[in-house]
Design a protein around this motif. Structure first.
Motif, PDB file in Angstrom:
ATOM      1  N   HIS A 136      -5.916  61.799  58.157  1.00 15.13           N
ATOM      2  CA  HIS A 136      -6.586  62.099  59.426  1.00 15.13           C
ATOM      3  C   HIS A 136      -5.672  61.649  60.556  1.00 15.13           C
ATOM      4  O   HIS A 136      -5.385  60.471  60.722  1.00 15.13           O
ATOM      5  CB  HIS A 136      -7.926  61.370  59.510  1.00 15.13           C
ATOM      6  N   TYR A 164     -10.972  74.576  56.427  1.00 18.33           N
ATOM      7  CA  TYR A 164     -10.117  73.625  57.144  1.00 18.33           C
ATOM      8  C   TYR A 164      -8.672  74.127  57.114  1.00 18.33           C
ATOM      9  O   TYR A 164      -8.250  74.753  56.142  1.00 18.33           O
ATOM     10  CB  TYR A 164     -10.132  72.248  56.478  1.00 18.33           C
ATOM     11  N   SER A 202      -7.719  65.851  66.925  1.00 17.54           N
ATOM     12  CA  SER A 202      -7.436  65.394  65.572  1.00 17.54           C
ATOM     13  C   SER A 202      -7.018  66.588  64.727  1.00 17.54           C
ATOM     14  O   SER A 202      -7.337  67.738  65.034  1.00 17.54           O
ATOM     15  CB  SER A 202      -8.658  64.694  64.968  1.00 17.54           C
ATOM     16  N   ASP A 258     -12.012  66.529  65.586  1.00 19.30           N
ATOM     17  CA  ASP A 258     -12.460  67.077  64.304  1.00 19.30           C
ATOM     18  C   ASP A 258     -13.030  68.486  64.442  1.00 19.30           C
ATOM     19  O   ASP A 258     -14.034  68.844  63.797  1.00 19.30           O
ATOM     20  CB  ASP A 258     -13.505  66.156  63.662  1.00 19.30           C
TER      21      ASP A 258
END
Length: 202
Positions: free
Chosen positions: A193, A162, A141, A111
């Motif tokens: 995800h 993001y 990820s 993340d």
């Protein structure tokens, strides 16, 4: 500049990763799976990219004989990480500019890569995978979308950037880095995800 805005946002959010709002098992099962691809009985170094202040991965990395190093762009995250586990070397740096000082048996970017500007993601991933030892494993990820995308989200409070290369380009950069995909999973479906386990073989 997106790098500095991400750093400031996570300075503000840092303590959230230490309280009940954050799952202290997030990603642990996935990292346990990734570590199984390493050959047994060989020590070495692990790198946690965007390590944050939560040290939940450290015990399972040490169980595999790995010494741990971290890098994070947030000054507050780094300070909390050092306080939580002083034996870990943690660098306060922008990973896009930072140069790995060694090769690693294991690299995690959980993340974190999705906060890197889209135009810099490919070069960063190539750099990280080139820092793997032969047989080394990389878990990361990403946004599991069909193509490149970037956006700003303020769900946690501060506006945070993001982006994702998208599934086809992620698989291409893994191949170009001389690595092979060992595991690919949309682990929070229907949320997009995605996590991928990669191993260096060339």
């Amino acid at each position: 500049m997106r790098h500095s805005s991400v750093a400031l946002a996570y300075d503000d959010l840092a303590e959230r990763w230490l309280d009940e709002r954050f799952s202290h098992t997030d990603g642990v099962q996935q990292h346990t799976r990734a570590l199984k691809f390493l050959a047994e009985g060989i020590s070495g170094w692990a790198l946690n990219v965007g390590c944050g202040c939560n040290t939940r991965f450290n015990p399972i990395l040490r169980e595999r004989g790995l010494e741990i190093e971290g890098v994070d762009i947030s000054e507050r995250m780094v300070a909390l990480a050092k306080a939580a586990d002083p034996t870990v070397t943690v660098h306060h740096a922008d990973v896009c500019a930072w140069q790995p000082p060694r090769r690693y048996r294991f690299i995690s970017a959980w993340d974190s890569i999705w906060h890197v500007p889209l135009a810099e993601q490919r070069s960063l991933m190539l750099k990280l995978m080139s820092a793997l030892e032969m047989g080394g494993v990389f878990i990361f990820s990403a946004g599991g979308l069909d193509g490149p995308q970037e956006h700003v989200d303020s769900a946690m409070g501060p506006s945070v950037y993001y982006s994702t290369l998208g599934i086809p380009d992620l698989l291409d950069v893994i191949k170009d880095a001389g690595c092979v995909c060992r595991h690919f999973e949309l682990d929070q479906y229907p949320q997009r995800h995605l996590y991928i386990i990669v191993q260096r073989f060339a």
